[in-house]
Design an enzyme around this catalytic site. Sequence first.
Site, PDB file in Angstrom:
ATOM      1  N   TYR A  83      57.413  56.091  31.053  1.00 56.04           N
ATOM      2  CA  TYR A  83      58.756  55.531  30.851  1.00 56.04           C
ATOM      3  C   TYR A  83      58.813  54.757  29.532  1.00 56.04           C
ATOM      4  CZ  TYR A  83      63.031  52.822  31.668  1.00 56.04           C
ATOM      5  OH  TYR A  83      64.271  52.261  31.555  1.00 56.04           O
ATOM      6  N   GLU A 171      45.779  55.010  31.585  1.00 51.01           N
ATOM      7  CA  GLU A 171      45.162  53.888  32.297  1.00 51.01           C
ATOM      8  C   GLU A 171      44.551  54.273  33.635  1.00 51.01           C
ATOM      9  OE1 GLU A 171      48.254  54.583  31.958  1.00 51.01           O
ATOM     10  OE2 GLU A 171      49.554  53.819  33.514  1.00 51.01           O
ATOM     11  N   SER A 223      39.651  26.669  50.569  1.00 49.74           N
ATOM     12  CA  SER A 223      39.332  27.334  51.831  1.00 49.74           C
ATOM     13  C   SER A 223      37.867  27.740  51.877  1.00 49.74           C
ATOM     14  CB  SER A 223      40.194  28.589  51.975  1.00 49.74           C
ATOM     15  OG  SER A 223      39.797  29.545  51.015  1.00 49.74           O
ATOM     16  N   GLY A 224      37.205  27.713  50.711  1.00 45.13           N
ATOM     17  CA  GLY A 224      35.838  28.226  50.675  1.00 45.13           C
ATOM     18  C   GLY A 224      35.819  29.696  50.311  1.00 45.13           C
ATOM     19  N   GLY A 225      37.001  30.309  50.197  1.00 44.08           N
ATOM     20  CA  GLY A 225      37.080  31.691  49.722  1.00 44.08           C
ATOM     21  C   GLY A 225      36.918  31.698  48.208  1.00 44.08           C
ATOM     22  N   VAL A 226      36.782  32.892  47.647  1.00 45.17           N
ATOM     23  CA  VAL A 226      36.490  33.003  46.221  1.00 45.17           C
ATOM     24  C   VAL A 226      37.612  32.411  45.366  1.00 45.17           C
ATOM     25  CG1 VAL A 226      35.879  34.604  44.385  1.00 45.17           C
ATOM     26  CG2 VAL A 226      35.299  35.144  46.736  1.00 45.17           C
ATOM     27  N   SER A 228      40.264  30.280  45.856  1.00 43.76           N
ATOM     28  CA  SER A 228      40.535  28.839  45.793  1.00 43.76           C
ATOM     29  C   SER A 228      39.327  28.095  45.224  1.00 43.76           C
ATOM     30  CB  SER A 228      40.951  28.283  47.157  1.00 43.76           C
ATOM     31  OG  SER A 228      39.915  28.376  48.089  1.00 43.76           O
ATOM     32  N   SER A 229      38.131  28.600  45.461  1.00 45.05           N
ATOM     33  CA  SER A 229      36.935  27.939  44.926  1.00 45.05           C
ATOM     34  C   SER A 229      36.920  27.984  43.403  1.00 45.05           C
ATOM     35  CB  SER A 229      35.658  28.627  45.421  1.00 45.05           C
ATOM     36  OG  SER A 229      35.613  28.586  46.817  1.00 45.05           O
TER      37      SER A 229
END
Length: 509
Positions: A83, A171, A223-226, A228-229
């Site tokens: 496009y 891509e 939270s201890g997740g990737v 937010s850490s």
Amino acid sequence: MEEKILVLDFGGQYNMLIARRVREQNVFAEIKPFNKITLEEIKNEGYKGIIFTGGPASVYLPDSPSFDKEILNAGIPILGICYGDQLMAHLAGGTVERAESLSEYGKTEVFSGDSKLFKNVPESFIFWMSHTDYIKNLPPAFRTIANTKLCENAAMCDESRNLYGVQFHPEVIHTEYGTQIIHNFLYEVCGVSGTWKMDNYLETSIEKYKNELDGKKVLCALSGGVDSSVAALLLHRAIGHDLTCVFVDHGLLRKDEADFVESTFKGKFGMNLIRVNAQERFLSKLSGVSEPEQKRKIIGEEFIRVFEAEAKKLGKIHVLAQGTIYPDVIESGKGDASVIKSHHNVGGLPENMDFDEIVEPLRDLFKDEVRALGLELGIPKELVFRQPFPGPGLAVRIIGDITEDKIKTLQDADAVFRDEMDKAEINANQYFAVLTDTRSVGVVGDKRSYGYTIALRAVTTDDFMTADWTRVPYEVLERASGRITGEVKNINRVVYDITSKPPATVEWE
Ligand code: XMP
């Protein structure tokens, strides 16, 4: 100033991939929706080049996404894709038409001509095409640089203005030589030097937030997740103790996880971390509830309450920090100013909280880039490469009502299974144990037992939208089963889940 490329988004489905391909070539790329940036702003940002993305519309219709045609004369190299190619032709005075008979979908052979864009690309190669509109007449000053059997103008250029357009999609991963073409645009046409690296990005971001957040109090739900850490640690590097992290331990985390999060962020990194031990509060709200959606709702709401109460204690907070990453922005509606991860996440925070602003330091990054940044920041590998873990935690892996005993049982069984999978280095994207509500008869020594059944789940997937069950070797399953029935109280049967998604989901609830 850091070199960067603008990906001007006209609504195509592969746009995030374009930015990623550019960054893989060591050039930073920023994605902006076409209607959220002006020509003046583009000029002022000092972009080294612009990529017009694909999009579902037709350029000749009155309300189609478009742009000020003076962008073509701004002296910035442009690559139009699909496009974006047609739009460039349209803006420059060519004609674009629809022709069912000329439409091409899927793998198509392309014949390329002489051009900087096709340096080190053979004369004939296979490309991914998806179009019904085509460029009928090239705009003045443009020439054709590639064609297919059906499409006369599969690529075009006006070298005097550094304008290039391709009808195909360089891509997408199954496009042969796509990377080379993007490389050529960046290095041969835009003349970039390719100095962008994750560590520059880190330093630049830290500088940026040092200035922007100077003197402000910032709050982050960790939270201890990737995601937010990484977001929290990055901000910590910028503003130190002006950042307060609140970690709500709802008691439904994996074995030893809450302690690990605390010791990492408070202990190792010296962050200002408040751990809220809210296990009892969550457990009492969940008491007697078996319906999965109700469990999720209760946990989500309770999380907000606990977080709010904690924030109140801190007095005036100016800024809320969130670990939103680029795919979250896409998922929750394109280009929205600030998207709060609420849909699928316990980290979803109340909208009416009293903050002056929200910062999302990872908003431009993909998951693997967030991981690279995490490693750069010194976050332990086990956290950076952590499997996805649902916000409602083990609550959606305990079928039926939730009790303290059941949580403990599941934590233990899950730890054993993960340990065996890790030791055997099994290549699965997510693996965990589920505590079913089925009890069955067994025998231990000479005695009858009546215990619960643990189900083991391991999936292989690219995006978690669909998933296949992982062919875990029998020996690994055997060891896990033996250890779980031997080491975990109240379990006398272990089964392995052999359902793909769809029809099942990854989680059981
Ligand atoms: P499903 O069960 O929907 O899971 O096939 C797909 C992926 O999403 C994770 N998941 C969640 N993640 N909050 C999250 O942050 C949630 O409420 C949630 N529910 C499922 C799941 O672990 C899997 O990776």
